[in-house]
Design an enzyme around this catalytic site. Structure first.
Site, mmCIF file in Angstrom:
data_model
loop_
_atom_site.group_PDB
_atom_site.id
_atom_site.type_symbol
_atom_site.label_atom_id
_atom_site.label_comp_id
_atom_site.label_asym_id
_atom_site.label_seq_id
_atom_site.Cartn_x
_atom_site.Cartn_y
_atom_site.Cartn_z
ATOM 1 N N GLY A 1 0.759 -0.977 0.008
ATOM 2 C CA GLY A 1 -0.128 0.040 0.060
ATOM 3 C C GLY A 1 0.825 1.332 0.006
ATOM 4 C CE LYS A 2 6.648 0.232 -1.897
ATOM 5 N NZ LYS A 2 6.038 -0.749 -1.920
ATOM 6 C CB THR A 3 0.887 3.742 -4.600
ATOM 7 O OG1 THR A 3 1.976 2.967 -5.370
ATOM 8 C CG2 THR A 3 0.474 4.655 -5.510
ATOM 9 C CE LYS B 1 7.168 3.351 -7.733
ATOM 10 N NZ LYS B 1 6.868 2.469 -6.697
ATOM 11 C CD GLU C 1 4.980 4.527 -4.161
ATOM 12 O OE1 GLU C 1 4.716 3.303 -4.446
ATOM 13 O OE2 GLU C 1 4.449 5.447 -5.115
ATOM 14 N N GLY C 2 9.548 4.608 -2.619
ATOM 15 C CA GLY C 2 10.320 3.561 -3.056
ATOM 16 C C GLY C 2 9.752 2.507 -3.691
ATOM 17 N N GLY D 1 -0.856 -0.469 5.642
ATOM 18 C CA GLY D 1 -1.367 0.397 4.267
ATOM 19 C C GLY D 1 -2.573 -0.178 3.899
ATOM 20 N N PRO E 1 -7.835 2.115 5.272
ATOM 21 C CG PRO E 1 -9.666 2.878 4.714
ATOM 22 C CD PRO E 1 -8.303 3.286 5.131
ATOM 23 N N GLY F 1 -9.078 -0.952 0.293
ATOM 24 C CA GLY F 1 -10.191 -0.407 -0.778
ATOM 25 C C GLY F 1 -9.971 1.127 -1.043
#
Length: 237
Positions: free
Chosen positions: A14-16, A37, A109-110, A170, A200, A202
């Site tokens: 969930g990093k993005t 990125k 963001e890695g 995430g 959450p 979704g």
């Protein structure tokens, strides 16, 4: 100004969505923000990548993708498989510093985890964070091997003298099981501080930016610009 490196315990945590949430909160409070990125892997040319998701969810306009490789591999392996030169993290650091001069927040963001290789010399996002003297936000999954993976990530950070901005779950499930619920206390113990957030599951599928911004506000803690209450969350699970 602030530079925040977002890494994770692996791919798919969930990093993005967390990067988009940080950007959405910055825009909501009237701050300037940028998202970088360094390497996008596993996405062919012309297809929407992580930066496009950040734009869609947050509405941010200052974004950069520095390299793209179609193989679903680490940046170094994906570049090698594609016969392309790897991303230069030194170049990424230079760009981030330039952006930090005109933006209150720069989110980096890695790809994959903290120690995934970006080139044949073994450069990692941990090296980038150290070069930038930036705090690192660690995004983790709920359940599974998250306690072990988080412990390894935090130990690697401590060994390199990196400053932890917090741990964020995430993708918190709507109906968490015993494993997910029990992990909350373990994650806080490992981080030696309350959770910095839990978004959450979704959230990345939301189509309305205002709805996403509200999810971001509720899902990220005060140090990240939101209103997440770790004590209330702990009690609820």
């Amino acid at each position: 100004m602030s530079i925040l490196v977002v890494t994770g315990t692996g791919a798919g945590v969930g990093k993005t969505v967390v990067a988009a949430a940080l950007a959405a909160l910055a825009l909501a409070r009237g701050s300037t923000a940028a998202v970088v990125k360094p390497a996008q892997t596993g996405v062919p040319a012309g297809a929407p990548g992580d930066v496009d998701e950040v734009i869609r969810l947050s509405g941010i306009t200052t974004t950069f993708e520095l390299g793209r490789f179609p193989g679903p591999l680490s940046p170094a392996a994906a570049a090698r498989a594609a016969g392309m030169p790897p991303v230069s993290l030194a170049g990424a650091a230079e760009l981030v510093r330039e952006l930090a001069e005109s933006n209150r927040l720069v989110v980096v963001e890695g790809t994959g985890g903290l120690l995934d290789r970006y080139d044949e010399d073994g450069a990692t996002v941990a090296d980038l964070a150290r070069t930038l003297q930036a705090q690192v936000l660690v995004v983790v999954r709920a359940g599974g091997d998250t306690v072990n993976h988080t412990a390894l990530t935090l130990e690697a950070m401590a060994h390199r003298g990196l400053d932890l901005a917090g741990v964020v779950i995430g993708r918190w499930p709507a109906a968490p099981g015993q494993a997910e619920r029990s992990d909350v206390a373990d994650l806080e113990m490992l981080a030696a501080r309350p959770l910095a957030g839990a978004l959450p599951e979704g959230a990345g599928r939301l189509a309305d930016r205002r709805a996403f911004a509200e999810v971001a506000r509720k899902g990220l803690g005060a140090t990240l610009g939101g209103a997440f209450d770790p004590a209330g969350f702990r009690q609820s699970v």
